[in-house]
Scaffold this active site. Sequence first.
Site, PDB file in Angstrom:
ATOM      1  N   TYR A 161       0.873  -1.180   0.000  1.00  0.00           N
ATOM      2  CA  TYR A 161       0.000   0.000   0.000  1.00  0.00           C
ATOM      3  C   TYR A 161       0.905   1.223   0.000  1.00  0.00           C
ATOM      4  CZ  TYR A 161      -4.175   2.663   1.527  1.00  0.00           C
ATOM      5  OH  TYR A 161      -5.216   3.547   1.616  1.00  0.00           O
ATOM      6  N   ARG A 164      -5.752  10.604 -10.849  1.00  0.00           N
ATOM      7  CA  ARG A 164      -5.157  11.293  -9.689  1.00  0.00           C
ATOM      8  C   ARG A 164      -4.712  10.209  -8.718  1.00  0.00           C
ATOM      9  NH1 ARG A 164      -5.312  10.366  -5.018  1.00  0.00           N
ATOM     10  NH2 ARG A 164      -7.184  11.178  -4.089  1.00  0.00           N
ATOM     11  N   LYS A 192      -5.888  -1.515  -2.608  1.00  0.00           N
ATOM     12  CA  LYS A 192      -7.035  -1.262  -1.724  1.00  0.00           C
ATOM     13  C   LYS A 192      -7.762  -2.574  -1.424  1.00  0.00           C
ATOM     14  CE  LYS A 192      -7.015   3.329  -1.436  1.00  0.00           C
ATOM     15  NZ  LYS A 192      -7.152   4.162  -0.249  1.00  0.00           N
ATOM     16  N   GLU A 215     -11.990   5.110  -6.712  1.00  0.00           N
ATOM     17  CA  GLU A 215     -10.722   5.496  -6.091  1.00  0.00           C
ATOM     18  C   GLU A 215      -9.859   6.295  -7.054  1.00  0.00           C
ATOM     19  OE1 GLU A 215      -9.921   4.285  -2.756  1.00  0.00           O
ATOM     20  OE2 GLU A 215      -8.446   5.883  -2.940  1.00  0.00           O
ATOM     21  N   ASP A 216      -9.308   7.371  -6.564  1.00  0.00           N
ATOM     22  CA  ASP A 216      -8.290   8.140  -7.263  1.00  0.00           C
ATOM     23  C   ASP A 216      -8.707   8.637  -8.650  1.00  0.00           C
ATOM     24  OD1 ASP A 216      -6.938   7.816  -4.932  1.00  0.00           O
ATOM     25  OD2 ASP A 216      -5.144   6.915  -5.788  1.00  0.00           O
ATOM     26  N   ASP A 227     -13.813   6.654  -1.866  1.00  0.00           N
ATOM     27  CA  ASP A 227     -12.902   6.560  -0.722  1.00  0.00           C
ATOM     28  C   ASP A 227     -12.179   7.876  -0.457  1.00  0.00           C
ATOM     29  OD1 ASP A 227     -11.641   5.015   1.247  1.00  0.00           O
ATOM     30  OD2 ASP A 227      -9.911   4.660  -0.058  1.00  0.00           O
ATOM     31  N   ASP A 228     -11.786   8.574  -1.515  1.00  0.00           N
ATOM     32  CA  ASP A 228     -11.025   9.818  -1.326  1.00  0.00           C
ATOM     33  C   ASP A 228     -11.898  10.902  -0.705  1.00  0.00           C
ATOM     34  OD1 ASP A 228      -8.542   8.893  -2.597  1.00  0.00           O
ATOM     35  OD2 ASP A 228      -9.866   8.670  -4.319  1.00  0.00           O
ATOM     36  N   ASN A 281      -0.224  11.772   0.230  1.00  0.00           N
ATOM     37  CA  ASN A 281       0.586  10.585  -0.061  1.00  0.00           C
ATOM     38  C   ASN A 281       1.228  10.727  -1.427  1.00  0.00           C
ATOM     39  OD1 ASN A 281      -0.385   9.272   2.294  1.00  0.00           O
ATOM     40  ND2 ASN A 281      -2.280   8.798   1.220  1.00  0.00           N
ATOM     41  N   ASN A 328      -5.206   7.372   7.563  1.00  0.00           N
ATOM     42  CA  ASN A 328      -5.393   6.943   6.175  1.00  0.00           C
ATOM     43  C   ASN A 328      -6.755   6.266   6.088  1.00  0.00           C
ATOM     44  OD1 ASN A 328      -5.186   5.018   3.801  1.00  0.00           O
ATOM     45  ND2 ASN A 328      -3.256   6.155   3.617  1.00  0.00           N
TER      46      ASN A 328
HETATM   47  N1  LIG Z   1      -4.570  10.040   4.030  1.00  0.00           N
HETATM   48  C1  LIG Z   1      -5.558   9.647   3.274  1.00  0.00           C
HETATM   49  O1  LIG Z   1      -6.312   8.727   3.615  1.00  0.00           O
HETATM   50  C2  LIG Z   1      -5.795  10.301   1.968  1.00  0.00           C
HETATM   51  C3  LIG Z   1      -4.894  11.159   1.431  1.00  0.00           C
HETATM   52  N2  LIG Z   1      -5.160  11.762   0.230  1.00  0.00           N
HETATM   53  C4  LIG Z   1      -4.119  12.599  -0.333  1.00  0.00           C
HETATM   54  O2  LIG Z   1      -4.578  13.916  -0.424  1.00  0.00           O
HETATM   55  C5  LIG Z   1      -4.031  14.539  -1.580  1.00  0.00           C
HETATM   56  C6  LIG Z   1      -5.156  15.199  -2.347  1.00  0.00           C
HETATM   57  O3  LIG Z   1      -6.117  14.249  -2.758  1.00  0.00           O
HETATM   58  P1  LIG Z   1      -7.451  14.752  -3.499  1.00  0.00           P
HETATM   59  O4  LIG Z   1      -8.177  15.733  -2.687  1.00  0.00           O
HETATM   60  O5  LIG Z   1      -8.180  13.556  -3.943  1.00  0.00           O
HETATM   61  O6  LIG Z   1      -6.804  15.477  -4.756  1.00  0.00           O
HETATM   62  P2  LIG Z   1      -7.437  16.620  -5.654  1.00  0.00           P
HETATM   63  O7  LIG Z   1      -6.623  16.704  -6.859  1.00  0.00           O
HETATM   64  O8  LIG Z   1      -8.892  16.392  -5.750  1.00  0.00           O
HETATM   65  O9  LIG Z   1      -7.217  17.948  -4.761  1.00  0.00           O
HETATM   66  C7  LIG Z   1      -5.982  18.532  -4.517  1.00  0.00           C
HETATM   67  C8  LIG Z   1      -6.231  19.937  -4.036  1.00  0.00           C
HETATM   68  O10 LIG Z   1      -5.016  20.495  -3.577  1.00  0.00           O
HETATM   69  C9  LIG Z   1      -4.887  21.799  -4.130  1.00  0.00           C
HETATM   70  N3  LIG Z   1      -3.512  22.231  -4.186  1.00  0.00           N
HETATM   71  C10 LIG Z   1      -2.566  21.978  -5.127  1.00  0.00           C
HETATM   72  N4  LIG Z   1      -1.426  22.622  -4.815  1.00  0.00           N
HETATM   73  C11 LIG Z   1      -1.664  23.307  -3.686  1.00  0.00           C
HETATM   74  C12 LIG Z   1      -0.899  24.179  -2.883  1.00  0.00           C
HETATM   75  N5  LIG Z   1       0.345  24.472  -3.212  1.00  0.00           N
HETATM   76  N6  LIG Z   1      -1.484  24.707  -1.782  1.00  0.00           N
HETATM   77  C13 LIG Z   1      -2.736  24.420  -1.442  1.00  0.00           C
HETATM   78  N7  LIG Z   1      -3.511  23.597  -2.172  1.00  0.00           N
HETATM   79  C14 LIG Z   1      -2.991  23.044  -3.268  1.00  0.00           C
HETATM   80  C15 LIG Z   1      -5.527  21.682  -5.476  1.00  0.00           C
HETATM   81  O11 LIG Z   1      -5.825  22.979  -5.942  1.00  0.00           O
HETATM   82  P3  LIG Z   1      -6.195  23.241  -7.482  1.00  0.00           P
HETATM   83  O12 LIG Z   1      -7.530  22.602  -7.658  1.00  0.00           O
HETATM   84  O13 LIG Z   1      -6.214  24.708  -7.579  1.00  0.00           O
HETATM   85  O14 LIG Z   1      -5.114  22.571  -8.286  1.00  0.00           O
HETATM   86  C16 LIG Z   1      -6.762  20.875  -5.099  1.00  0.00           C
HETATM   87  O15 LIG Z   1      -7.738  21.708  -4.532  1.00  0.00           O
HETATM   88  C17 LIG Z   1      -3.281  13.454  -2.340  1.00  0.00           C
HETATM   89  O16 LIG Z   1      -1.914  13.570  -2.081  1.00  0.00           O
HETATM   90  C18 LIG Z   1      -3.778  12.165  -1.741  1.00  0.00           C
HETATM   91  O17 LIG Z   1      -2.781  11.178  -1.692  1.00  0.00           O
HETATM   92  C19 LIG Z   1      -6.335  11.581  -0.441  1.00  0.00           C
HETATM   93  C20 LIG Z   1      -7.251  10.718   0.043  1.00  0.00           C
HETATM   94  C21 LIG Z   1      -7.027   9.966   1.267  1.00  0.00           C
HETATM   95  C1  LIG Z   2      -5.054   6.982   0.681  1.00  0.00           C
HETATM   96  C2  LIG Z   2      -5.683   7.447  -0.541  1.00  0.00           C
HETATM   97  O1  LIG Z   2      -6.775   7.037  -0.861  1.00  0.00           O
HETATM   98  C3  LIG Z   2      -5.004   8.405  -1.375  1.00  0.00           C
HETATM   99  O2  LIG Z   2      -3.949   8.900  -1.002  1.00  0.00           O
HETATM  100  O3  LIG Z   2      -5.534   8.688  -2.451  1.00  0.00           O
HETATM  101 MG   LIG Z   3      -7.174   7.407  -2.921  1.00  0.00          MG
END
Ligand SMILES: NC(=O)C1=CN([C@@H]2O[C@H](COP(=O)(O)OP(=O)(O)OC[C@H]3O[C@@H](n4cnc5c(N)ncnc54)[C@H](OP(=O)(O)O)[C@@H]3O)[C@@H](O)[C@H]2O)C=CC1
Ligand SMILES: CC(=O)C(=O)O
Ligand SMILES: [Mg+2]
Length: 551
Positions: free
Chosen positions: A98, A151, A169, A240-241, A263-264, A406, A450
């Site tokens: 993972y 993504r 997953k 997912e993603d 999941d996200d 991540n 996570n």
């Molecule tokens: N720990 C966990 O369980 C999980 C972790 N994650 C992690 O979270 C992250 C985001 O996932 P997700 O929301 O699906 O991705 P998205 O692409 O949907 O969202 C990312 C967001 O971050 C913004 N962003 C980019 N650069 C910056 C910056 N410099 N400062 C502030 N904001 C910024 C983007 O803005 P813009 O739209 O303007 O580009 C967008 O709003 C990933 O790294 C993922 O691995 C996700 C799901 C679960």
């Molecule tokens: C953990 C997860 O779902 C992500 O980073 O996208």
């Molecule tokens: Mg994910």
Amino acid sequence: MPEERIVQVSGKALLADRLLNKGLAFSLEEREAFGLNGLLPRAVKTLDQQVEAAIAFLAGLPTPLARHIRMRTIQDSNETLFYAILERDLERALPIVYTPTIGEACQAFSEIWHQSRGLFLSWPDRDRMTEILADPAYDDVRIVCVTDGERVLGLGDQGVGGMGIPIGKLSLYTACAGIDPRHTLPIMLDVGTNNPTLLSSTNYIGWKRERVRGAAYDSFIEQFVEAVQARWPNVLLHFEDFSAAHASPILERTRTQLCTYNDDIQGTAAVTLGVILAALEGRETRLRDQTVVMVGGGSAGVGISRLLVQYMAEEGASEAEARARIYMLDKDGLLTTDNAWMSAGQMEFARQDWPGAPGADLLQVVRHAKPSILIGVSGVGGLFTEEVVREMAAHCERPVIFPLSNPTSHAEGTPRDLMAWTENRALVSTGTPFPPLKRDGRTQRVDLANNAYIFPGIGLGVLASGATRITDRMILAAARGLAAISPRRNDPEGTLLPPLTEMREAAIAVASAIARQARAEGVCDEFPDEELRPRIEACLWTPEYRGYRKG
Ligand SMILES: NC(=O)C1=CN([C@@H]2O[C@H](COP(=O)(O)OP(=O)(O)OC[C@H]3O[C@@H](n4cnc5c(N)ncnc54)[C@H](OP(=O)(O)O)[C@@H]3O)[C@@H](O)[C@H]2O)C=CC1
Ligand SMILES: CC(=O)C(=O)O
Ligand SMILES: [Mg+2]
């Protein structure tokens, strides 16, 4: 003693069946009965011996990616052994199968691909989906995890390489929640890639075109969802993603139609709320009294924020009051009503009351808002700088800081820095596993915030209850279920989450909460309370070899 199984295949076909294969653990009698003589070396091993040998071999491999490749080879040849390794040593195995190693594996997917697993539904095959899904090999599928690879973690568009994610997953559905692997199916929707490196690579094994967009993409997804629903009317369809542009619209379109889950959005929201509730445990404060800075306004950022608002509303805050507790930033800084373009979710959190110039950066926002909770879901490593963290800590006794992005290199901060910059006052949880911290001669585990603490339990809860939908209140219940088993409840110095070694208990807690809430909302059949535990236990598969009789 596991019950005997009637097995119809024999010889090479039996060895090639990864759900039935035992490798060297086939007894001499079974080798005789199933035509395996000569196909295996003479030694007969127990599952324990196989696990020990595999763990020793894995330990000798030079890199996490090499270990990941080895684990995938084991998974593709002998699932029982694969899950027995995860059961024995989840703490070391999880970062291999993972995050973070799965990220590298997705990036190297074309180079390391060796054998088919799951289904690849590519755009050119769009009119053959029903036929592909019809294979009787998938008759027992109960949970599908699907991606389009746009993504992948914080690594962006990985095209067909995104398939590593549903595989990983689903491995955790089994390892953490005991879902029988024959009930799980990873699916890759290959609609192309916009990753220039992949498009120009001769090694790339996906459909080598730019991504299908717009109405054509939407109808592809619709066709897929309809085909899935027709094939398995009671399936749990886990997305997912996907990119932010698609994740939420797909969820909203499908969640009233079948049992879909993102999941996200939902899993991340539930784990984050659960860990926040654990962090507030034993303190004379409520969530609605906190100020939250959310760095990232995509699927995760909006999903978490909406669930926080829902929880604050249950504490008695109005929706407007609850939203006012949250400051959301995207890559151009603080979201305010001056922003020209925002997603529907971002608009809910755009501030009207920002006194400064538009596009305030994180330091300016922290200075103004004085948050007690800082969450990173931006996918951008290192955003929680020393200046930002010290500014936050200057106004807050116990800063709650969650760099959730991540894989490791994309985490907004490291636990070691965050603790150092807050004189060890911070409550830190990360999205990717980090090594334990040493403090006052003690080692302290870093909590893993996570969604792996949530989605396996959701799957188990859905299977046990027969839920046909996943509602917002079920997600809220999952968060509460997780918070209820926080070690912090019994120990003010305890960690926020149970250790990875207790993932099964976490999954059962989440599953129970999900099932009870599904029943309360009438999205599953009625069942008496005393039936819940037996229902859950009836779903638990354990990695052990059954005796085989010829069918
Ligand atoms: N720990 C966990 O369980 C999980 C972790 N994650 C992690 O979270 C992250 C985001 O996932 P997700 O929301 O699906 O991705 P998205 O692409 O949907 O969202 C990312 C967001 O971050 C913004 N962003 C980019 N650069 C910056 C910056 N410099 N400062 C502030 N904001 C910024 C983007 O803005 P813009 O739209 O303007 O580009 C967008 O709003 C990933 O790294 C993922 O691995 C996700 C799901 C679960
Ligand atoms: C953990 C997860 O779902 C992500 O980073 O996208
Ligand atoms: Mg994910």
